[in-house]
Design a protein around this motif. Structure first.
Motif, PDB file in Angstrom:
ATOM      1  N   TYR A   1       9.934  18.069  67.994  1.00 31.93           N
ATOM      2  CA  TYR A   1       8.897  18.976  68.480  1.00 31.93           C
ATOM      3  C   TYR A   1       9.272  20.437  68.276  1.00 31.93           C
ATOM      4  O   TYR A   1       8.398  21.294  68.232  1.00 31.93           O
ATOM      5  N   THR A   2      10.575  20.719  68.154  1.00 35.30           N
ATOM      6  CA  THR A   2      10.958  22.101  67.859  1.00 35.30           C
ATOM      7  C   THR A   2      10.494  22.491  66.465  1.00 35.30           C
ATOM      8  O   THR A   2      10.154  23.640  66.218  1.00 35.30           O
ATOM      9  N   HIS A   3      10.461  21.516  65.535  1.00 37.79           N
ATOM     10  CA  HIS A   3       9.940  21.801  64.198  1.00 37.79           C
ATOM     11  C   HIS A   3       8.443  22.111  64.265  1.00 37.79           C
ATOM     12  O   HIS A   3       7.940  22.952  63.538  1.00 37.79           O
ATOM     13  N   VAL A   4       7.752  21.405  65.160  1.00 38.34           N
ATOM     14  CA  VAL A   4       6.319  21.646  65.312  1.00 38.34           C
ATOM     15  C   VAL A   4       6.079  23.074  65.791  1.00 38.34           C
ATOM     16  O   VAL A   4       5.231  23.798  65.253  1.00 38.34           O
ATOM     17  N   THR A   5       6.833  23.512  66.791  1.00 38.27           N
ATOM     18  CA  THR A   5       6.611  24.847  67.325  1.00 38.27           C
ATOM     19  C   THR A   5       6.982  25.908  66.294  1.00 38.27           C
ATOM     20  O   THR A   5       6.327  26.947  66.205  1.00 38.27           O
ATOM     21  N   VAL A   6       8.035  25.671  65.508  1.00 37.00           N
ATOM     22  CA  VAL A   6       8.404  26.619  64.462  1.00 37.00           C
ATOM     23  C   VAL A   6       7.301  26.726  63.417  1.00 37.00           C
ATOM     24  O   VAL A   6       6.945  27.826  62.976  1.00 37.00           O
ATOM     25  N   GLU A   7       6.737  25.591  63.022  1.00 41.35           N
ATOM     26  CA  GLU A   7       5.653  25.618  62.047  1.00 41.35           C
ATOM     27  C   GLU A   7       4.451  26.384  62.582  1.00 41.35           C
ATOM     28  O   GLU A   7       3.790  27.127  61.860  1.00 41.35           O
ATOM     29  N   ARG A   8       4.166  26.210  63.864  1.00 43.46           N
ATOM     30  CA  ARG A   8       3.043  26.939  64.467  1.00 43.46           C
ATOM     31  C   ARG A   8       3.319  28.434  64.488  1.00 43.46           C
ATOM     32  O   ARG A   8       2.434  29.254  64.207  1.00 43.46           O
ATOM     33  N   LEU A   9       4.552  28.815  64.812  1.00 40.06           N
ATOM     34  CA  LEU A   9       4.910  30.231  64.803  1.00 40.06           C
ATOM     35  C   LEU A   9       4.794  30.825  63.408  1.00 40.06           C
ATOM     36  O   LEU A   9       4.317  31.947  63.230  1.00 40.06           O
ATOM     37  N   LYS A  10       5.224  30.055  62.411  1.00 41.45           N
ATOM     38  CA  LYS A  10       5.116  30.527  61.024  1.00 41.45           C
ATOM     39  C   LYS A  10       3.656  30.724  60.624  1.00 41.45           C
ATOM     40  O   LYS A  10       3.306  31.709  59.966  1.00 41.45           O
ATOM     41  N   ALA A  11       2.817  29.777  61.044  1.00 37.64           N
ATOM     42  CA  ALA A  11       1.393  29.892  60.710  1.00 37.64           C
ATOM     43  C   ALA A  11       0.774  31.118  61.376  1.00 37.64           C
ATOM     44  O   ALA A  11      -0.026  31.835  60.764  1.00 37.64           O
ATOM     45  N   ILE A  12       1.147  31.361  62.636  1.00 39.47           N
ATOM     46  CA  ILE A  12       0.633  32.543  63.336  1.00 39.47           C
ATOM     47  C   ILE A  12       1.121  33.816  62.655  1.00 39.47           C
ATOM     48  O   ILE A  12       0.361  34.781  62.468  1.00 39.47           O
ATOM     49  N   HIS A  13       2.387  33.832  62.269  1.00 35.68           N
ATOM     50  CA  HIS A  13       2.961  34.987  61.586  1.00 35.68           C
ATOM     51  C   HIS A  13       2.221  35.255  60.278  1.00 35.68           C
ATOM     52  O   HIS A  13       1.830  36.398  59.972  1.00 35.68           O
TER      53      HIS A  13
ATOM     54  N   ARG B   1      16.056  19.102  77.070  1.00 30.49           N
ATOM     55  CA  ARG B   1      16.479  17.952  77.871  1.00 30.49           C
ATOM     56  C   ARG B   1      15.407  17.536  78.872  1.00 30.49           C
ATOM     57  O   ARG B   1      15.164  16.348  79.101  1.00 30.49           O
ATOM     58  N   SER B   2      14.755  18.515  79.471  1.00 33.33           N
ATOM     59  CA  SER B   2      13.695  18.203  80.435  1.00 33.33           C
ATOM     60  C   SER B   2      12.521  17.519  79.747  1.00 33.33           C
ATOM     61  O   SER B   2      11.946  16.557  80.273  1.00 33.33           O
ATOM     62  N   VAL B   3      12.160  18.015  78.569  1.00 29.03           N
ATOM     63  CA  VAL B   3      11.058  17.406  77.821  1.00 29.03           C
ATOM     64  C   VAL B   3      11.434  15.993  77.389  1.00 29.03           C
ATOM     65  O   VAL B   3      10.609  15.077  77.415  1.00 29.03           O
ATOM     66  N   GLN B   4      12.689  15.791  77.005  1.00 26.49           N
ATOM     67  CA  GLN B   4      13.162  14.450  76.656  1.00 26.49           C
ATOM     68  C   GLN B   4      12.961  13.493  77.821  1.00 26.49           C
ATOM     69  O   GLN B   4      12.475  12.366  77.651  1.00 26.49           O
ATOM     70  N   GLU B   5      13.324  13.930  79.021  1.00 22.47           N
ATOM     71  CA  GLU B   5      13.182  13.091  80.204  1.00 22.47           C
ATOM     72  C   GLU B   5      11.717  12.801  80.508  1.00 22.47           C
ATOM     73  O   GLU B   5      11.344  11.659  80.828  1.00 22.47           O
ATOM     74  N   LEU B   6      10.874  13.804  80.394  1.00 21.34           N
ATOM     75  CA  LEU B   6       9.451  13.615  80.674  1.00 21.34           C
ATOM     76  C   LEU B   6       8.814  12.631  79.699  1.00 21.34           C
ATOM     77  O   LEU B   6       7.993  11.793  80.085  1.00 21.34           O
ATOM     78  N   LEU B   7       9.186  12.727  78.426  1.00 25.57           N
ATOM     79  CA  LEU B   7       8.574  11.873  77.410  1.00 25.57           C
ATOM     80  C   LEU B   7       9.190  10.481  77.362  1.00 25.57           C
ATOM     81  O   LEU B   7       8.616   9.572  76.767  1.00 25.57           O
ATOM     82  N   GLY B   8      10.370  10.324  77.946  1.00 24.01           N
ATOM     83  CA  GLY B   8      11.013   9.018  77.923  1.00 24.01           C
ATOM     84  C   GLY B   8      11.684   8.696  76.616  1.00 24.01           C
ATOM     85  O   GLY B   8      11.815   7.520  76.248  1.00 24.01           O
ATOM     86  N   HIS B   9      12.129   9.729  75.880  1.00 25.11           N
ATOM     87  CA  HIS B   9      12.845   9.495  74.634  1.00 25.11           C
ATOM     88  C   HIS B   9      14.266   9.037  74.927  1.00 25.11           C
ATOM     89  O   HIS B   9      14.952   9.607  75.777  1.00 25.11           O
ATOM     90  N   ALA B  10      14.732   8.031  74.187  1.00 24.27           N
ATOM     91  CA  ALA B  10      16.089   7.533  74.390  1.00 24.27           C
ATOM     92  C   ALA B  10      17.129   8.518  73.868  1.00 24.27           C
ATOM     93  O   ALA B  10      18.234   8.602  74.397  1.00 24.27           O
ATOM     94  N   THR B  11      16.784   9.253  72.821  1.00 24.34           N
ATOM     95  CA  THR B  11      17.737  10.191  72.221  1.00 24.34           C
ATOM     96  C   THR B  11      17.109  11.573  72.118  1.00 24.34           C
ATOM     97  O   THR B  11      15.890  11.713  71.940  1.00 24.34           O
ATOM     98  N   LEU B  12      17.956  12.581  72.181  1.00 22.26           N
ATOM     99  CA  LEU B  12      17.481  13.956  72.098  1.00 22.26           C
ATOM    100  C   LEU B  12      16.947  14.278  70.706  1.00 22.26           C
ATOM    101  O   LEU B  12      16.064  15.122  70.554  1.00 22.26           O
ATOM    102  N   SER B  13      17.454  13.584  69.682  1.00 23.42           N
ATOM    103  CA  SER B  13      17.011  13.867  68.313  1.00 23.42           C
ATOM    104  C   SER B  13      15.512  13.615  68.144  1.00 23.42           C
ATOM    105  O   SER B  13      14.845  14.289  67.361  1.00 23.42           O
TER     106      SER B  13
END
Length: 307
Positions: A288-300, A271-283
């Motif tokens: 970006y959660t998919h981005v972080t998951v992909e990065r974690l998978k790559a590191i793994h 929610r905080s990141v949504q507010e900072l970025l100015g996104h109208a919807t949380l979706s």
């Protein structure tokens, strides 16, 4: 090929554009995009013998998209044009121009969302340190470029939002930007000490050297003294990143993606990141959660002995 629209269809396009600009308060860039799509649709209507809004049937909408597909339009383009058509027909029904909206019956392929280029925190540090080194010569443009990339990464603002900033939009004591986002939504965005130092250096030793009568109150100036434009900011970001050894090349939107990803990886809530970025919807932010998951998978995959 139809080069001129019938009078009623041309008036429809003009009135719809006015609605987008004045009632929905969309940016000129977005209005131009809508208008381009709608003009293409109405030209297709006219080519088929239609002369007014009643020709906007679901069959006509589908045949227009089929023509676009046959001409090589990709999934993202088709999805955007379908959305423009649905916006037009919904507005036409709401204003009483048509009695039934055919838009909801129009489908288009969903665009494939590609994972954006995201810098590693170490990459961002290398690039920003290189920009800071260039600014040590006290060249006004170098000072500006350093402040630009620092602010983009520190705040995650859109390039258009950065270009629109005025001096009065910066609270230097509180380290806050007042940003006018999409749809006229205003938000406050904090920035850290490195960005604050870069901004102070630009304001104290750079901006005055580019000032002209055309400068007005713009925070960031181009080399001719006017408000910096988006093309110049994109060029600045690419030049800064290309000059940093081993750092992937990306643009201002890549810095925005990187800022969001690093905030989430650092523990910020969605929610905080949504507010900072100015996104109208949380979706939108959830992407970006998919981005972080992909990065974690790559590191793994790269580091775990049994990956």
């Amino acid at each position: 090929m139809v080069t001129e629209l019938p009078v009623d269809l041309e008036r429809l396009c003009v009135d719809f554009s006015r609605h987008l600009r004045l009632e929905r308060n969309l940016s000129e860039h977005t209005v131009r995009a809508y208008r381009g799509d709608v003009t293409s649709l109405l030209a297709h209507v006219a080519a088929g013998g239609g002369t007014d809004v009643t020709a906007l049937t679901v069959r006509t909408l589908r045949s227009w998209l089929a023509v676009q597909h046959g001409a090589g339009a990709g999934r993202a383009t088709l999805a955007r044009r379908a959305a423009s058509a649905r916006a037009l027909t919904a507005w036409a029904q709401a204003t009483g121009l048509i009695t039934q909206d055919p838009g909801p019956r129009l489908s288009a392929p969903s665009p494939r969302r590609r994972l954006p280029v995201v810098l590693r925190p170490a990459d961002a540090e290398v690039a920003l340190s290189a920009a800071a080194s260039g600014a040590e010569q006290a060249d006004p443009v170098a000072l500006r470029d350093h402040a630009v990339v620092e602010m983009l990464y520190a705040t995650g603002v859109r390039v258009a939002e950065l270009c629109a900033l005025d001096l009065g939009d910066v609270d230097r004591r509180a380290r806050l930007l007042r940003v006018m986002g999409k749809g006229g939504r205003e938000r406050a965005v904090p920035f850290g000490l490195p960005a604050a130092r870069a901004l102070e250096a630009w304001l104290a030793g750079g901006r005055e050297h580019l000032l002209t009568s055309a400068s007005s109150a713009a925070l960031f100036l181009g080399v001719r003294g006017g408000r910096i434009n988006q093309r110049s900011v994109r060029r600045v970001v690419h030049e800064v990143l290309r000059a940093a050894p081993g750092v992937p090349d990306t643009g201002p939107h890549g810095l925005r993606h990187s800022a969001a990803t690093h905030l989430l990886e650092g523990g910020a809530d969605l929610r905080s990141v949504q507010e900072l970025l100015g996104h109208a919807t949380l979706s939108t932010t959830q992407f970006y959660t998919h981005v972080t998951v992909e990065r974690l998978k790559a590191i793994h995959d790269r580091t775990h002995p049994r990956s």
